[in-house]
Design a protein around this motif. Structure first.
Motif, short mmCIF file in Angstrom:
data_model
loop_
_atom_site.label_atom_id
_atom_site.label_comp_id
_atom_site.label_asym_id
_atom_site.label_seq_id
_atom_site.Cartn_x
_atom_site.Cartn_y
_atom_site.Cartn_z
N ILE A 7 1.04 7.93 -9.77
CA ILE A 7 1.33 7.24 -8.51
C ILE A 7 1.26 8.23 -7.35
O ILE A 7 1.72 9.36 -7.45
N ARG A 8 0.67 7.76 -6.26
CA ARG A 8 0.70 8.49 -5.00
C ARG A 8 1.64 7.85 -3.99
O ARG A 8 2.28 8.55 -3.20
N LYS A 9 1.74 6.52 -4.00
CA LYS A 9 2.60 5.83 -3.04
C LYS A 9 2.93 4.45 -3.57
O LYS A 9 2.11 3.82 -4.25
N ALA A 10 4.14 3.98 -3.26
CA ALA A 10 4.57 2.63 -3.64
C ALA A 10 5.33 2.02 -2.47
O ALA A 10 6.16 2.69 -1.85
N ARG A 11 5.04 0.75 -2.18
CA ARG A 11 5.72 0.03 -1.10
C ARG A 11 5.91 -1.42 -1.53
O ARG A 11 5.06 -2.00 -2.20
N TRP A 12 7.05 -2.00 -1.10
CA TRP A 12 7.27 -3.42 -1.27
C TRP A 12 6.43 -4.18 -0.25
O TRP A 12 6.37 -3.81 0.92
N HIS A 13 5.80 -5.26 -0.70
CA HIS A 13 4.92 -6.03 0.18
C HIS A 13 5.77 -6.85 1.15
O HIS A 13 6.62 -7.64 0.73
N PRO A 14 5.57 -6.70 2.47
CA PRO A 14 6.40 -7.44 3.44
C PRO A 14 6.09 -8.92 3.49
O PRO A 14 6.88 -9.69 4.03
N GLY A 15 4.95 -9.34 2.95
CA GLY A 15 4.59 -10.76 3.01
C GLY A 15 5.03 -11.55 1.81
O GLY A 15 4.71 -12.75 1.71
N SER A 16 5.76 -10.96 0.89
CA SER A 16 6.22 -11.67 -0.30
C SER A 16 7.34 -12.63 0.07
O SER A 16 8.34 -12.25 0.70
N THR A 17 7.22 -13.89 -0.33
CA THR A 17 8.22 -14.90 0.04
C THR A 17 9.55 -14.65 -0.65
O THR A 17 10.61 -14.91 -0.08
N ASN A 18 9.53 -14.17 -1.88
CA ASN A 18 10.77 -13.87 -2.60
C ASN A 18 11.03 -12.38 -2.71
O ASN A 18 11.89 -11.96 -3.47
N ASP A 19 10.31 -11.59 -1.93
CA ASP A 19 10.52 -10.14 -1.86
C ASP A 19 10.47 -9.51 -3.25
O ASP A 19 11.33 -8.72 -3.64
N SER A 20 9.41 -9.83 -4.00
CA SER A 20 9.31 -9.34 -5.37
C SER A 20 7.95 -8.73 -5.69
O SER A 20 7.67 -8.48 -6.86
N HIS A 21 7.10 -8.50 -4.70
CA HIS A 21 5.77 -7.95 -4.95
C HIS A 21 5.76 -6.47 -4.56
O HIS A 21 6.17 -6.10 -3.45
N LEU A 22 5.30 -5.66 -5.48
CA LEU A 22 5.25 -4.21 -5.31
C LEU A 22 3.80 -3.75 -5.36
O LEU A 22 3.09 -4.06 -6.33
N LEU A 23 3.38 -3.02 -4.32
CA LEU A 23 2.01 -2.51 -4.26
C LEU A 23 2.04 -1.01 -4.49
O LEU A 23 2.83 -0.28 -3.87
N ILE A 24 1.16 -0.54 -5.39
CA ILE A 24 1.15 0.85 -5.81
C ILE A 24 -0.26 1.42 -5.58
O ILE A 24 -1.26 0.78 -5.91
N LEU A 25 -0.31 2.62 -5.03
CA LEU A 25 -1.56 3.37 -4.88
C LEU A 25 -1.55 4.48 -5.93
O LEU A 25 -0.66 5.33 -5.94
N THR A 26 -2.54 4.47 -6.81
CA THR A 26 -2.61 5.47 -7.87
C THR A 26 -3.48 6.64 -7.44
O THR A 26 -4.17 6.60 -6.41
N SER A 27 -3.46 7.68 -8.27
CA SER A 27 -4.26 8.87 -7.97
C SER A 27 -5.73 8.65 -8.26
O SER A 27 -6.55 9.54 -7.98
N GLU A 28 -6.09 7.49 -8.80
CA GLU A 28 -7.49 7.17 -9.09
C GLU A 28 -8.11 6.31 -8.01
O GLU A 28 -9.08 5.59 -8.26
N ASN A 29 -7.56 6.35 -6.80
CA ASN A 29 -8.07 5.55 -5.68
C ASN A 29 -8.05 4.06 -6.01
O ASN A 29 -8.98 3.31 -5.70
N THR A 30 -6.97 3.63 -6.64
CA THR A 30 -6.86 2.24 -7.09
C THR A 30 -5.52 1.66 -6.63
O THR A 30 -4.49 2.33 -6.70
N PHE A 31 -5.56 0.41 -6.15
CA PHE A 31 -4.35 -0.34 -5.83
C PHE A 31 -4.00 -1.23 -7.01
O PHE A 31 -4.86 -1.86 -7.63
N ARG A 32 -2.69 -1.31 -7.29
CA ARG A 32 -2.17 -2.18 -8.34
C ARG A 32 -1.02 -2.99 -7.76
O ARG A 32 -0.06 -2.41 -7.22
N LEU A 33 -1.12 -4.31 -7.85
CA LEU A 33 -0.11 -5.21 -7.30
C LEU A 33 0.68 -5.82 -8.46
O LEU A 33 0.10 -6.45 -9.35
N TYR A 34 2.02 -5.62 -8.43
CA TYR A 34 2.90 -6.14 -9.46
C TYR A 34 3.79 -7.22 -8.86
O TYR A 34 4.24 -7.12 -7.72
#
Length: 695
Positions: free
Chosen positions: A134-161
């Protein structure tokens, strides 16, 4: 610590005493393992593998009588935790480091001091671990139930949980924002060394996914715009200073992949593209958005995200698919317009020739005041004030006819305050001084910072350049009884105004009696209508004159007081100047004495550099070799003496005839030949050693 650095006496609290005892002394980089949300402090204790919480507001009211709680994860992480992040609703907490993340569900709060589960000492919390770079992780501000986490990996890839409460986090989608770094030989640089990898990201101001659908419609009305039709663009920062924008409704539209743009144009253009060692980015939710980019050298660039006017022809748009890429890359419509650069001090230095210190800078917004933000780094904490935010707000809210008069001005530039300093000129380069985390208590704003030593620094944050606009309520005044203050001459004119008019009388054919009556009548009118008002005006003017005389006397007294105060200030200034000169001379003397003491200490207690120690070790090894060679030389001299003695004995006994057998003769010859070879080798080694030691 003193009350000046810890007015809340948090260092004496059991929570921070336990945390200090468990901290590792090998931490070299700045991180954020401390967070404050709703006056509750959260901090990660790596030694006990738990999150410790404390209600700071309640502890301040009760003088530290509030107990702290421990939130223990059901599955403790096996990797190092460097960051702690809480979602906006305070229901989930994510702990992450370079090798993975842990998502923890926070328990409910109730009871005394609004503690977790009524105040239990230790609480077991359900967690979910994920091992990933992981390089950076932030909670998505547009999530209606505030449960979406966006992660930037060291492989230049975004992963949304999607992290729903009670369920295991689910990977919704992943997409690339650049080429994957690959392992390469030491002589061939990869993307990481060239700065082409993504290092940070942040969410920009939300926009409509398809704005052409709402042309001619009032989007402010209810049920016109659906929440699913709003997208949150993502600004991605690369190490070489380039910024890309990712568009797409990643929360709801799962069929189409997000669109990654090319690097945004930055104006005005510069040779180094505003730094080749960028480390963090932040976007303030203003209109238009303000983008903040920080570099490791201490330079922070403030830019406004606007539409690029140079891109008008749609035929110029191109896609990365031309270059056989697996992800789309289009020419962006936006551009960054840099309007100022703020250079913060990474440590305190006393001269321009002092070697500057560089380190990554972590940017953090102030939720209570959008006109400022904070920077944490290995050298301390800075606070940056942004006057542009209030100027943009005034421009947006101003009437259309006054838009030109309300244009933002660059005369009021941003300013920085060094709140906490952790490095000076004399700090060693390899000495670690990171900030482990800090949080903000609102109303009033108090900063609580955790140092790498485990000490807590508490400081009231005062923004000298920010004054909140206070609009007093309009008083309810009856318009009929409304009295406006008017000028004195207008007031006199109103007093002189009369109701009756004196006509012009033509005297000619009338009798003297009638003329006398007219004269009496006119005189009476003047006496009753005019002279009375003149007397009133004379009295009012007299009152005004007396009031002005009193005011003049008071002003003269105030002037004399000010003159005396000015004299006292001059005398005080002269006295302080003399005292300053004395203190300056004494300081210079003490500085010279300190330099002399340091010189004597360095002279009497020599310290060797690593190169000098290596050379001393080499000399010691050479001395040992010389001793070994001396011993061998002595052996050779003894052997040569024995050989000479043997030759003398042979010359004496030549007359004696000795008869050897064939076997004995062969053995003697072989032995002599071997001895000759050994002697020859020894002579060659002696010569070699002599050449090495230069004898």
């Amino acid at each position: 610590m003193s009350l000046y650095t810890d007015p809340l006496c948090l260092n004496k609290h059991n929570l921070f005493l336990e945390l200090k005892n468990g901290l590792s002394g090998n931490i070299k980089d700045t991180r954020n393992i401390l967070e404050i949300r709703d006056n509750v402090l959260y901090v990660w204790n790596a030694n006990d593998s738990c999150v410790m919480t404390l209600n700071v507001a309640a502890s301040r009211e009760k003088d530290g009588d509030v107990l702290y709680q421990k939130l223990r994860p059901t599955d403790p992480p096996i990797f190092e935790i460097k960051h702690l992040l809480i979602n906006e609703t305070g229901t989930q907490l994510v702990l992450w480091g370079n090798l993975g993340l842990v998502i923890m569900e926070l328990p409910k709060r109730w009871g005394k001091d609004c503690a977790f589960q009524g105040g239990k000492k230790e609480i077991r919390c359900m967690v979910y671990n994920e091992t990933i770079d992981i390089r950076k992780a932030r909670w998505h501000p547009g999530s209606t139930n505030d449960s979406h986490l966006l992660i930037l990996t060291s492989e230049n890839t975004f992963r949304l949980y999607e992290c729903e409460l009670g369920n295991k986090p689910r990977l919704i989608r992943s997409w690339k924002v650049g080429r994957v770094p690959f392992g390469s030989p030491s002589k061939i640089p990869d993307f990481t060394s060239l700065g082409d990898t993504a290092v940070d990201f942040d969410f920009a101001t939300p926009t409509l996914c398809k704005p052409e659908m709402f042309i001619g419609k009032d989007i402010n009305k209810d049920n016109v715009v659906d929440w699913n039709q709003i997208e949150w663009p993502i600004l991605v920062l690369r190490g070489n200073g380039e910024v890309r924008i990712v568009r797409g409704n990643i929360l709801h539209d799962t069929h189409e992949n997000p669109v990654v743009s090319e690097s945004l144009s930055i104006y005005p253009p510069v040779d180094d593209n505003y730094g080749i060692d960028s480390c963090s980015i932040m976007c303030l939710q203003t209109t238009p958005p303000i983008v903040i980019i920080a570099t490791c050298t201490g330079k922070i660039y403030h830019a406004i995200l606007l539409k690029d006017e140079l891109i008008d022809d749609d035929n110029d748009r191109k896609s990365w698919s031309q270059y056989d890429s697996t992800y789309n890359l289009y020419t962006p419509e936006e551009a960054l317009y840099v309007y100022e650069c703020v250079e913060i001090e990474l440590g305190l230095f006393f001269a321009d020739e002092d070697e500057k210190y560089n380190c990554p800078i972590h940017i953090r917004a102030d939720k209570g005041n959008r006109s400022r933000y904070f920077c944490s780094h290995n050298a301390g904490i800075h606070m940056i004030s942004l006057p542009m935010v209030s100027q943009l707000l005034e421009y947006i809210n101003s009437p259309k006819e006054n838009e030109d008069a309300r244009l933002p001005s660059l005369s009021n530039q941003s300013s920085s305050q060094y709140l906490i300093c952790r490095r000076t000129k004399h700090t060693q380069a390899n000495e670690s001084t990171p900030i482990l985390g800090f949080g903000l208590l609102q109303e009033p704003c108090v900063l609580i910072a955790l140092l790498h030593t485990g000490d807590i620094v508490v400081r009231c944050v005062i923004d000298l350049y920010y004054f909140p606009k206070i609009e007093p309520p309009e008083p309810v005044i009856d318009k009929k009884e409304k009295v406006n203050k008017e000028e004195f001459d207008v007031y006199i004119k109103k007093l002189l105004k009369h109701e009756t008019s004196q006509p012009l009388i033509k005297v000619g054919s009338k009798s003297p009696r009638e003329s006398l009556q007219l004269l009496y009548h006119a005189t009476d009118i003047f006496r009753k209508e005019h002279f009375v008002k003149h007397d009133t005006v004379r009295e009012e003017i007299g009152k005004k004159v007396r009031a002005l005389k009193v005011m003049k006397i008071q002003l003269l007294k105030d002037l004399e007081t000010l003159i005396e105060t000015k004299k006292e200030l001059h005398q005080t200034a002269e006295r302080l100047a003399e005292r300053y000169e004395d203190i300056k001379d004494e300081q210079e003397k003490l500085a010279q004495k300190a330099k002399e003491v340091l010189r004597l200490v360095n002279y009497k207690e020599p310290s060797m550099t690593p190169i000098e120690r290596a050379e001393a070790e080499e000399l010691r090894k050479m001395e040992m070799k010389i001793e070994v060679m001396k011993i061998r030389l002595l052996d050779l001299k003894k052997k040569s003496e024995q050989i000479g003695h043997t030759e003398n004995n042979e010359s004496i006994e030549d007359k004696k005839e000795i008869v050897f057998k064939d076997d004995q003769e062969k053995i003697i010859k072989n032995t002599l030949g071997q001895m000759a070879k050994d002697i020859k080798e020894l002579i060659m080694e002696v010569k070699k050693f002599e050449e090495e030691v230069s004898i």
